[in-house]
Design an enzyme around this catalytic site. Structure first.
Site, PDB file in Angstrom:
ATOM      1  N   ASP A   8       0.854  -1.178   0.000  1.00 35.38           N
ATOM      2  CA  ASP A   8       0.000   0.000   0.000  1.00 35.38           C
ATOM      3  C   ASP A   8       0.893   1.233   0.000  1.00 35.38           C
ATOM      4  OD1 ASP A   8      -2.364   1.392  -0.062  1.00 35.38           O
ATOM      5  OD2 ASP A   8      -3.082   0.725   1.900  1.00 35.38           O
ATOM      6  N   GLU A  10      -0.026   4.725   1.386  1.00 40.09           N
ATOM      7  CA  GLU A  10      -0.133   5.791   2.383  1.00 40.09           C
ATOM      8  C   GLU A  10       0.929   5.689   3.467  1.00 40.09           C
ATOM      9  OE1 GLU A  10      -4.256   5.474   0.580  1.00 40.09           O
ATOM     10  OE2 GLU A  10      -2.768   4.040   1.346  1.00 40.09           O
ATOM     11  N   HIS A  60      -2.612  -0.315  -3.716  1.00 43.22           N
ATOM     12  CA  HIS A  60      -3.081   1.047  -3.477  1.00 43.22           C
ATOM     13  C   HIS A  60      -3.938   1.592  -4.625  1.00 43.22           C
ATOM     14  CE1 HIS A  60      -3.267   5.231  -2.327  1.00 43.22           C
ATOM     15  NE2 HIS A  60      -2.740   5.574  -3.480  1.00 43.22           N
ATOM     16  N   HIS A 104      -1.348   1.642   6.892  1.00 38.41           N
ATOM     17  CA  HIS A 104      -1.771   2.846   7.609  1.00 38.41           C
ATOM     18  C   HIS A 104      -2.822   2.487   8.640  1.00 38.41           C
ATOM     19  CE1 HIS A 104      -5.348   2.498   5.095  1.00 38.41           C
ATOM     20  NE2 HIS A 104      -4.517   2.285   4.086  1.00 38.41           N
ATOM     21  N   HIS A 115      -7.565   5.539   7.071  1.00 41.37           N
ATOM     22  CA  HIS A 115      -8.845   5.216   6.450  1.00 41.37           C
ATOM     23  C   HIS A 115      -8.955   3.703   6.342  1.00 41.37           C
ATOM     24  CE1 HIS A 115      -6.152   4.831   3.003  1.00 41.37           C
ATOM     25  NE2 HIS A 115      -7.093   4.080   2.440  1.00 41.37           N
ATOM     26  N   GLU A 134      -7.296  -1.910   7.673  1.00 40.14           N
ATOM     27  CA  GLU A 134      -7.035  -2.809   6.547  1.00 40.14           C
ATOM     28  C   GLU A 134      -6.060  -3.903   6.963  1.00 40.14           C
ATOM     29  OE1 GLU A 134      -5.792  -0.338   3.280  1.00 40.14           O
ATOM     30  OE2 GLU A 134      -7.658   0.813   3.294  1.00 40.14           O
TER      31      GLU A 134
END
Length: 275
Positions: A8, A10, A60, A104, A115, A134
């Protein structure tokens, strides 16, 4: 020894705000290189410690962010969207461990760009009554296939979260959260050293584990009532509050497939600046 990297963006080195991760901006072009650098640093450690095959799953947004031309040539990369297992595509292919790179914190929690799947419409997700990022959701899927989480990288809030859902994993903090859009960042030369060392150490834990297959419940809370109403039309999904829905599934894989449908329907129900 085969390893999966779920990558990912972020939580990558230096990333702190929207333009760093949204395709098309000059900042995104810049951070694609730092993101790829983080992946290569982990690859170096994995191969150094004896990994024979590593699949990098782009996880992502558009899932077309990593620079294939700059990727360690020993690796393979899965790029593009609409994968059945999404961020965890490849976990069912007989891998011996998974790395959560650039992760994240979850929706409703402090953390750089925190998020869960949707950038701002979801205010909370719960897996079996436990608040779920996540990372926690993906760790649940990894457990279903008997695949240990070897390493998690991201900001300090990400590492705090991972200590609970993957207590034996190596953790690499590449930045310290100051706010949702600000962080104290380490330069790429330093994060590369940390990522390579942690990846090499993590390989010692690789190896298939007993599969943990069973039913799960996911609940999702939105920032507006109409998103709960829109997603409650999905079979098995029930509106359980003004802004909250929930559903049960026989396995974690089925739970995550339903969760993907919930997020897709919710994203399609957003109407301009009013959400």
């Amino acid at each position: 020894m085969r390893i999966l990297i779920s990558a990912d963006m972020e939580g990558a080195t230096g990333v702190t705000w929207t333009d760093d991760v949204v395709p098309g901006s000059p900042q995104w072009d810049r951070f694609r290189r730092l993101f790829t650098g983080d992946v290569n640093a982990v690859l170096a450690g994995l191969y150094e410690a004896g990994a024979s095959d590593v699949l990098v799953n782009e996880a992502h947004s558009s899932q077309r962010n990593l620079l294939l031309e700059d990727l360690d040539p020993r690796a393979r990369m899965l790029t593009g969207r609409h994968k059945p297992l999404s961020m965890m595509q490849g976990v069912d292919s007989g891998v011996d461990g998974v790395v959560f790179l650039g992760y994240h914190a979850g929706a409703g929690f402090d953390g750089v760009l925190s998020h869960t799947y949707l950038e701002n419409q979801i205010t909370g997700v719960w897996l079996d009554d436990v608040p779920a990022s996540e990372g926690r959701l993906n760790a649940g899927m990894a457990a279903e296939y008997g695949v240990p989480v070897l390493l998690v990288s991201g900001d300090d809030k990400t590492c705090d979260d991972a200590r609970d859902y993957a207590p034996e994993a190596e953790l690499v903090q590449v930045k310290e959260c100051v706010s949702r859009y600000a962080a104290i960042c380490l330069p790429p030369a330093r994060t590369a050293e940390l990522l390579t060392g942690a990846a090499a150490d993590a390989v010692g834990r690789a190896g298939r584990e007993e599969r943990q297959v069973g039913p799960h419940r996911i609940e999702v809370e939105f920032d507006a009532s109409h998103l709960a109403q829109a997603t409650a039309v999905i079979p098995t999904v029930e509106q359980i509050g003004t802004r909250r829905v929930g559903f049960d599934a026989p396995t974690m894989t089925e739970a995550m497939k339903c969760f993907k449908v919930v997020t897709a329907i919710a994203a399609g129900a957003v109407q301009g600046i009013y959400g």
